[in-house]
Design a protein around this motif. Structure first.
Motif, PDB file in Angstrom:
ATOM      1  N   GLU A 193      28.087 -48.601  14.737  1.00 33.69           N
ATOM      2  CA  GLU A 193      27.518 -47.388  14.146  1.00 33.69           C
ATOM      3  C   GLU A 193      26.842 -46.481  15.175  1.00 33.69           C
ATOM      4  N   LEU A 194      26.888 -46.872  16.458  1.00 31.60           N
ATOM      5  CA  LEU A 194      26.146 -46.159  17.502  1.00 31.60           C
ATOM      6  C   LEU A 194      26.640 -44.714  17.662  1.00 31.60           C
ATOM      7  N   ARG A 195      25.758 -43.765  17.378  1.00 29.36           N
ATOM      8  CA  ARG A 195      26.077 -42.345  17.578  1.00 29.36           C
ATOM      9  C   ARG A 195      25.793 -41.943  19.013  1.00 29.36           C
ATOM     10  N   SER A 196      24.664 -42.382  19.522  1.00 31.19           N
ATOM     11  CA  SER A 196      24.318 -42.106  20.913  1.00 31.19           C
ATOM     12  C   SER A 196      23.204 -43.049  21.349  1.00 31.19           C
ATOM     13  N   SER A 197      23.183 -43.326  22.633  1.00 30.57           N
ATOM     14  CA  SER A 197      22.044 -44.021  23.237  1.00 30.57           C
ATOM     15  C   SER A 197      21.486 -43.071  24.289  1.00 30.57           C
ATOM     16  N   TRP A 198      20.181 -42.937  24.318  1.00 32.73           N
ATOM     17  CA  TRP A 198      19.606 -41.986  25.243  1.00 32.73           C
ATOM     18  C   TRP A 198      18.296 -42.478  25.823  1.00 32.73           C
ATOM     19  N   ARG A 199      17.998 -41.942  27.000  1.00 34.21           N
ATOM     20  CA  ARG A 199      16.736 -42.258  27.680  1.00 34.21           C
ATOM     21  C   ARG A 199      16.084 -40.956  28.116  1.00 34.21           C
ATOM     22  N   MET A 200      14.810 -40.829  27.805  1.00 32.59           N
ATOM     23  CA  MET A 200      14.051 -39.621  28.134  1.00 32.59           C
ATOM     24  C   MET A 200      12.934 -39.991  29.094  1.00 32.59           C
ATOM     25  N   THR A 201      12.864 -39.253  30.206  1.00 38.61           N
ATOM     26  CA  THR A 201      11.877 -39.549  31.243  1.00 38.61           C
ATOM     27  C   THR A 201      11.157 -38.273  31.655  1.00 38.61           C
ATOM     28  N   ALA A 202       9.846 -38.350  31.778  1.00 35.91           N
ATOM     29  CA  ALA A 202       9.050 -37.225  32.269  1.00 35.91           C
ATOM     30  C   ALA A 202       8.446 -37.610  33.613  1.00 35.91           C
ATOM     31  N   ALA A 203       8.477 -36.690  34.564  1.00 38.15           N
ATOM     32  CA  ALA A 203       7.921 -36.958  35.901  1.00 38.15           C
ATOM     33  C   ALA A 203       7.110 -35.754  36.365  1.00 38.15           C
ATOM     34  N   TRP A 204       6.049 -36.042  37.109  1.00 40.10           N
ATOM     35  CA  TRP A 204       5.196 -34.964  37.621  1.00 40.10           C
ATOM     36  C   TRP A 204       4.460 -35.474  38.851  1.00 40.10           C
ATOM     37  N   GLN A 205       3.929 -34.547  39.618  1.00 39.76           N
ATOM     38  CA  GLN A 205       3.176 -34.913  40.810  1.00 39.76           C
ATOM     39  C   GLN A 205       1.728 -35.179  40.444  1.00 39.76           C
ATOM     40  N   PRO A 212      -0.554 -37.299  47.612  1.00 43.42           N
ATOM     41  CA  PRO A 212       0.487 -36.868  46.667  1.00 43.42           C
ATOM     42  C   PRO A 212       1.407 -38.024  46.279  1.00 43.42           C
ATOM     43  N   ALA A 213       1.744 -38.112  45.014  1.00 45.07           N
ATOM     44  CA  ALA A 213       2.643 -39.147  44.510  1.00 45.07           C
ATOM     45  C   ALA A 213       3.329 -38.613  43.261  1.00 45.07           C
ATOM     46  N   VAL A 214       4.330 -39.335  42.796  1.00 40.74           N
ATOM     47  CA  VAL A 214       5.047 -38.953  41.583  1.00 40.74           C
ATOM     48  C   VAL A 214       4.783 -39.985  40.504  1.00 40.74           C
ATOM     49  N   GLU A 215       4.369 -39.525  39.344  1.00 37.08           N
ATOM     50  CA  GLU A 215       4.133 -40.388  38.179  1.00 37.08           C
ATOM     51  C   GLU A 215       5.260 -40.144  37.179  1.00 37.08           C
ATOM     52  N   ALA A 216       5.658 -41.187  36.455  1.00 38.35           N
ATOM     53  CA  ALA A 216       6.741 -41.035  35.475  1.00 38.35           C
ATOM     54  C   ALA A 216       6.498 -41.915  34.267  1.00 38.35           C
ATOM     55  N   ARG A 217       6.939 -41.421  33.114  1.00 38.62           N
ATOM     56  CA  ARG A 217       6.937 -42.196  31.873  1.00 38.62           C
ATOM     57  C   ARG A 217       8.276 -41.987  31.184  1.00 38.62           C
ATOM     58  N   GLY A 218       8.709 -42.995  30.438  1.00 35.67           N
ATOM     59  CA  GLY A 218       9.974 -42.832  29.750  1.00 35.67           C
ATOM     60  C   GLY A 218      10.176 -43.847  28.648  1.00 35.67           C
ATOM     61  N   PHE A 219      11.188 -43.626  27.826  1.00 31.77           N
ATOM     62  CA  PHE A 219      11.574 -44.589  26.806  1.00 31.77           C
ATOM     63  C   PHE A 219      13.035 -44.349  26.448  1.00 31.77           C
ATOM     64  N   PRO A 269       2.218 -35.401  30.232  1.00 36.25           N
ATOM     65  CA  PRO A 269       0.964 -35.751  30.897  1.00 36.25           C
ATOM     66  C   PRO A 269      -0.207 -34.925  30.401  1.00 36.25           C
ATOM     67  N   GLY A 270      -1.382 -35.495  30.492  1.00 37.61           N
ATOM     68  CA  GLY A 270      -2.594 -34.740  30.196  1.00 37.61           C
ATOM     69  C   GLY A 270      -2.979 -33.872  31.381  1.00 37.61           C
ATOM     70  N   GLU A 271      -3.850 -32.937  31.161  1.00 37.03           N
ATOM     71  CA  GLU A 271      -4.248 -32.007  32.219  1.00 37.03           C
ATOM     72  C   GLU A 271      -4.788 -32.738  33.448  1.00 37.03           C
ATOM     73  N   GLY A 272      -5.524 -33.817  33.236  1.00 34.82           N
ATOM     74  CA  GLY A 272      -6.110 -34.546  34.353  1.00 34.82           C
ATOM     75  C   GLY A 272      -5.127 -35.384  35.147  1.00 34.82           C
ATOM     76  N   GLU A 273      -3.891 -35.543  34.651  1.00 34.26           N
ATOM     77  CA  GLU A 273      -2.896 -36.356  35.332  1.00 34.26           C
ATOM     78  C   GLU A 273      -2.066 -35.569  36.342  1.00 34.26           C
TER      79      GLU A 273
END
Length: 277
Positions: A193-205, A212-219, A269-273
């Motif tokens: 029944e799979l219509r789609s599989s997807w992964r969403m990732t957000a990244a920021w400095q 300086p570094a890069v932070e990321a979150r995803g699911f 991300p929140g403003e402080g991140e």
């Protein structure tokens, strides 16, 4: 061919066109291998004959060149893989959406207050009236087993019935030797029944300790149509290709649309991140 819609600030651009525009916007020379893409942009009016970019591109290119947050959406389904995304700048938000079988993606300006709605629309998030009951709310196996089932689906001979498709998938899953009984039946149904599989990732400095570094979150999610949404808890996002093997644990958990909405909101991300330039 590239094109644009002035009334809605929309642009249809292939990757090559974006490269050309980015080089020109940054004051660089266009590489020789992008001559054709450059010519197409001139012909459609996004680059003037004197080499200057159309003023219509200003918000788009400003955001593309200096995004504060980059959101990547990789989606796979029966029509192949698609890459969508969003770039959040200091002043504007730009979304880009691919189309099956087309080289050009649509780039559009998004009202910042509606960006979560836009991301939800990119994955086709819907509050289904009633999804079919699942025998198991959680399915656990290995990544290799899942790949065996998906490969069986991809190599299924054309013209088969739904029952033949499920049999083919079930045989592929069973060949891995890690599933049986209700779990085997459940995962067979999910892949069928799979219509789609997807992964969403957000990244920021960010700047922990001033560096300086890069932070990321995803699911990641499986959209299984009448069987509802399934959150892929394992392997957890964000992940890299060298961090997984065929023996990597794999776990799907049944969730509702509200949970996915919350996950999308939680990516930002929140403003402080964020490290500001």
């Amino acid at each position: 061919m590239p094109s644009f819609d002035v009334s809605r600030s929309r642009f249809r651009l292939a990757d090559e066109h974006v490269v050309v525009l980015s080089e020109l916007a940054a004051g660089e020379e266009v590489p020789e291998e992008y001559t054709t893409a450059h010519k197409e942009l001139v012909e459609c009016g996004l680059i003037h004959r004197d080499g200057k970019l159309s003023h219509l591109l200003l918000p788009l290119m400003k955001t593309v060149l200096s995004p504060v947050v980059v959101i990547s959406l990789e989606a796979g389904g029966r029509q192949g893989k698609l890459h969508h995304g969003m770039m959040i700048g200091q002043d504007d938000v730009v979304a880009h959406e691919a189309w099956p079988g087309q080289a050009e993606a649509e780039y559009s300006l998004v009202e910042p207050k509606t960006l979560v709605w836009k991301l939800a629309d990119m994955v086709g998030l819907r509050q289904a009236p009633a999804a079919r009951e699942a025998a198991l709310p959680v399915v656990e196996t290995t990544l290799g087993t899942v790949e065996a089932g998906l490969t069986a689906l991809e190599t299924l001979p054309p013209g088969g019935s739904a029952d033949q498709e499920r049999d083919y998938i079930g045989q592929g899953l069973a060949s891995a030797g890690t599933l049986d009984g209700a779990a085997l039946t459940q995962l067979t149904e999910l892949i069928s029944e799979l219509r789609s599989s997807w992964r969403m990732t957000a990244a920021w400095q960010t700047a922990p300790g001033g560096l300086p570094a890069v932070e990321a979150r995803g699911f990641a999610v499986w959209d299984c149509g009448p069987l509802g949404y399934w959150l892929r808890e394992l392997p957890a996002e964000p992940l890299t290709a060298d961090a997984i093997t065929s023996a990597t644990p794999f776990r799907l958990v049944r969730v509702d649309a509200k949970t996915i909405w919350t996950r999308i909101t939680g990516l930002l991300p929140g403003e402080g991140e964020i490290r500001r330039a």
